[in-house]
Design a protein around this motif. Structure first.
Motif, PDB file in Angstrom:
ATOM      1  N   ILE A   1       0.941  -1.202   0.055  1.00  0.00           N
ATOM      2  CA  ILE A   1       0.107  -0.058   0.090  1.00  0.00           C
ATOM      3  C   ILE A   1       0.821   1.302   0.084  1.00  0.00           C
ATOM      4  CG2 ILE A   1      -1.889  -1.005   1.062  1.00  0.00           C
ATOM      5  CD1 ILE A   1      -0.990   0.056   3.793  1.00  0.00           C
TER       6      ILE A   1
ATOM      7  N   GLN B   1      -3.115  12.065   3.908  1.00  0.00           N
ATOM      8  CA  GLN B   1      -3.433  10.754   3.414  1.00  0.00           C
ATOM      9  C   GLN B   1      -2.741   9.396   4.272  1.00  0.00           C
ATOM     10  OE1 GLN B   1      -4.086  10.035  -1.052  1.00  0.00           O
ATOM     11  NE2 GLN B   1      -2.115   8.929  -0.725  1.00  0.00           N
TER      12      GLN B   1
ATOM     13  N   TYR C   1      -3.069   5.018   4.264  1.00  0.00           N
ATOM     14  CA  TYR C   1      -3.717   3.744   4.023  1.00  0.00           C
ATOM     15  C   TYR C   1      -3.697   2.829   5.198  1.00  0.00           C
ATOM     16  CZ  TYR C   1      -3.960   4.922  -0.990  1.00  0.00           C
ATOM     17  OH  TYR C   1      -4.287   5.508  -2.269  1.00  0.00           O
TER      18      TYR C   1
ATOM     19  N   THR D   1      -4.697  -1.806   5.696  1.00  0.00           N
ATOM     20  CA  THR D   1      -5.401  -2.993   5.126  1.00  0.00           C
ATOM     21  C   THR D   1      -5.226  -3.901   6.174  1.00  0.00           C
ATOM     22  OG1 THR D   1      -4.704  -4.572   3.214  1.00  0.00           O
ATOM     23  CG2 THR D   1      -2.817  -3.916   4.612  1.00  0.00           C
TER      24      THR D   1
ATOM     25  N   CYS E   1      -8.667   3.918   2.896  1.00  0.00           N
ATOM     26  CA  CYS E   1      -7.564   4.966   2.872  1.00  0.00           C
ATOM     27  C   CYS E   1      -8.727   6.437   3.541  1.00  0.00           C
ATOM     28  CB  CYS E   1      -7.365   5.389   1.556  1.00  0.00           C
ATOM     29  SG  CYS E   1      -6.368   7.070   1.480  1.00  0.00           S
TER      30      CYS E   1
ATOM     31  N   ILE F   1      -2.245   0.688  -5.380  1.00  0.00           N
ATOM     32  CA  ILE F   1      -2.467  -0.497  -4.579  1.00  0.00           C
ATOM     33  C   ILE F   1      -1.806  -1.944  -5.272  1.00  0.00           C
ATOM     34  CG2 ILE F   1      -3.752  -2.182  -3.085  1.00  0.00           C
ATOM     35  CD1 ILE F   1      -3.938   0.972  -2.340  1.00  0.00           C
TER      36      ILE F   1
END
Length: 618
Positions: A549, A564, A566, A568, A575, A609
């Motif tokens: 990511i 920003q 991210y 997972t 995000c 991604i």
């Protein structure tokens, strides 16, 4: 005229600004009041062209008042090899308007490397306001000069804008009057050197507000026979306008409608809210024509026709508020795209819109009854300006415009999944608040809503197919305007033998930096401060696992912020990103940092991604 130095013809770029397309070598004018009390202006301009884009400077336009007379127009271009091209009088065109005429002519033979120049004379009856002189334009100016020959007895007031930023000189001397060698006149000269061109770039309210310029106003004339005062005060301007507005404000034709609307309401603030809402929502806004005069529609007709310009609706609202016993008054403003006013220049021509101010319990509320999404006491972005002209009986004054504050934001939430056939299926909810809601409301009321939403989706995802959409809270000022939509994008994953790649479907993505020039002279002016937040979660088929990511991004500079992050987990990626602008106006000295900031946002919008096939999917 026409004597061009050899070194100028050979010049291939401007040393002070090698990126410039063209440069004004000099722009000189002489202004003189003749013995017949006419204003005579003689002007001579010389320009060097460096690029194809710079050739556009050779399309000359001169705007004059109807009664003004122009003559002695000359123009010539000289190519780098010395060939001359003269303007033919048949190629001088006149376009008549309501109040002004436009004289235009293309200077012939202009090519890259050419030097061209033109000159002309104008005679005008308007001596009370000498034509404003701008030392600066959108291209570099090496030298700009204006001389004013002022006969004995005349007195003018001069107002400067942005001149202290540059190499400015002024002088005055006595000389013999060419019209009467027995008398002496004052010769004033003002000049400026090396002024950079100010481009009309993104996020600019009104480009000429940033130019170094000068304005003259006639104050008085006195000789052995007469003593006259010409200078107007804001009281003089208001007195003239009030004589016309008074009948409109006191018109009782709306009395029955006002009584019907407020009924038995006794609270003044509630009365004002009801009347504001009625005029805003029930009277259609038409094109703006004037602030006063024959073209200005009277309140009675606006109410009867259920239509009127924004200024005519404001006058109807003032009329209805006064009928309701409230203290409502007219205020003239200059919208942002019309330019900033000069409070020292007492002239109503600076303004282009009428708004209303109503005082309730010692507090002023500023009203502009145009958009259903504008709460009581709030203005629109274009009308939220610093100052306005309050018009009262026998009194006029420049006042501060202080509307209710508006907090503007866009909040976006997307839940999506990618099928085994690599199709993205997304459900998105977008909430608009404040001015963002007003912009969105205006868009969906002015355009076909189906076309608008489809175009909006295509702007971010060219291959997207819209399934369904609908808006909520369209008629509510107090709730966020909400758009809910479902869409899909086929073949969303790009695959190699072992890996797959895809971006998250951001509605806050930025495809390119709006700031492309290496430098900027004028400030960055947004419509309004705002914040945008976006949360996205995408679920993946069990046959894939997330391999990589993007890294966290954070960029904070003065009054600008971007973040920003991210995350997972098993078969999903999500995000959270946010971008915010705290101040509407940012100084040009921060341009380099602002340009880099947007580069970072563009880069973040292109993050991918990386996924791979899981063991169970092999």
């Amino acid at each position: 005229f026409g004597e061009i130095p050899e070194e100028l013809l050979k010049m291939t770029s401007l040393a002070e600004d090698p990126e410039e397309d063209a440069a004004i070598i000099f722009d000189k004018a002489k202004l003189k009041i003749t013995k017949d009390f006419l204003l005579e202006t003689k002007r001579h301009v010389r320009i060097k062209v460096f690029t194809e884009e710079g050739k556009k400077q050779a399309n000359i336009e001169i705007v004059l008042w109807h009664e003004d007379e122009i003559d002695d127009i000359e123009a010539i271009s000289i190519s780098p090899d010395g060939k001359e091209y003269e303007l033919d009088s048949d190629n001088i065109y006149t376009e008549e308007g309501e109040r002004t005429n436009k004289i235009s002519f293309p200077i012939p033979g202009v090519e890259v490397g050419s030097v061209f120049e033109y000159s002309y004379s104008v005679r005008s009856e308007y001596i009370s306001n000498l034509e404003p002189w701008s030392f600066q334009t959108n291209i570099y100016t090496k030298y700009s000069e204006v001389q004013v020959y002022l006969p004995s007895g005349f007195a003018y007031q001069r107002m400067n804008t942005n001149l202290l930023l540059y190499d400015f000189e002024e002088s005055v001397e006595e000389a013999l009057d060419p019209d009467n060698r027995q008398k002496r006149i004052s010769v004033f000269k003002w000049s400026c050197r090396n002024l950079p061109g100010i481009k009309d770039e993104p996020y600019t309210d009104h480009i000429s507000d940033n130019f170094a310029k000068m304005r003259f106003v006639l104050i008085s004339f006195q000789n052995e026979y007469v003593s006259l005062k010409f200078a107007k005060t804001w009281d003089d301007v208001a007195t003239r306008i009030y004589k016309i507005y008074n009948d409109l404000m006191d018109d009782d034709s709306a009395e029955s409608k006002v009584k019907e609307l407020i009924n038995t309401e006794t609270v003044d603030l509630k009365k004002a809210n009801v009347l504001y809402k009625y005029v805003t929502n029930n009277i259609k806004t038409t094109a703006h024509k004037s602030l006063i005069g024959d073209l200005f529609k009277e309140p009675e007709d606006v109410l009867k026709d259920k239509s009127g310009s924004s200024s005519e609706k404001s006058m109807l609202l003032i009329n209805m508020l006064k009928i309701a016993g409230l203290d409502a008054k007219p205020v003239w403003i200059s919208t942002r795209n019309n330019g900033v006013i000069s409070p020292e220049f007492c002239d109503g021509s600076q303004f282009n819109r009428l708004i209303c101010v109503v005082k309730i319990n010692s507090k002023n509320y500023f009203l502009y009854p145009v958009s259903a999404r504008s709460p009581f006491g709030c203005l629109t972005p274009s009308t939220e300006v610093a100052n306005g002209f309050l018009i009262e009986e026998g009194k006029g004054s420049i006042i501060s415009i202080t509307p209710e504050p508006v907090i503007s934001s866009i909040n976006i939430n997307t839940m999506a999944s990618i099928s085994t056939e690599k199709e993205l299926i997304a459900n998105t909810v977008i909430e608009y608040l404040g001015y963002a809601a007003l912009d969105e409301y205006d868009a969906i009321t002015e355009k076909d809503i189906n076309i608008y939403v489809k175009d909006y989706l295509k702007e971010y995802f060219s291959e997207a197919k819209l399934d369904t959409f609908y808006y909520e809270n369209v008629d509510s000022v107090n709730k966020p305007l909400t758009l809910k939509l479902k869409f899909r994008i086929e073949n969303y994953i790009e695959e190699t033998d072992d890996l797959g790649y895809f971006p998250l479907p951001f509605f806050t993505a930025l495809k390119e930096n709006p700031f492309v020039r290496p430098k900027r002279i004028n400030p960055i002016e947004y419509e309004y401060p705002f914040s945008k937040t976006e949360n996205i979660k995408v679920e993946l088929p069990e046959s894939y696992i997330v391999s990589q990511i993007p890294t966290k991004r954070k960029n904070l500079i003065t009054d600008l912020g971007f973040n920003q992050v991210y995350a997972t987990g098993k078969n999903y990626v999500e995000c959270v990103r946010a971008i915010g602008i705290k101040s509407r106006r940012l100084p040009a000295k921060n341009y380099g940092a602002i340009k880099s900031f947007y580069d970072d946002v563009v880069g973040a919008s292109q993050d991918q991604i990386v996924i791979s096939k899981s063991a169970t999917g092999n």
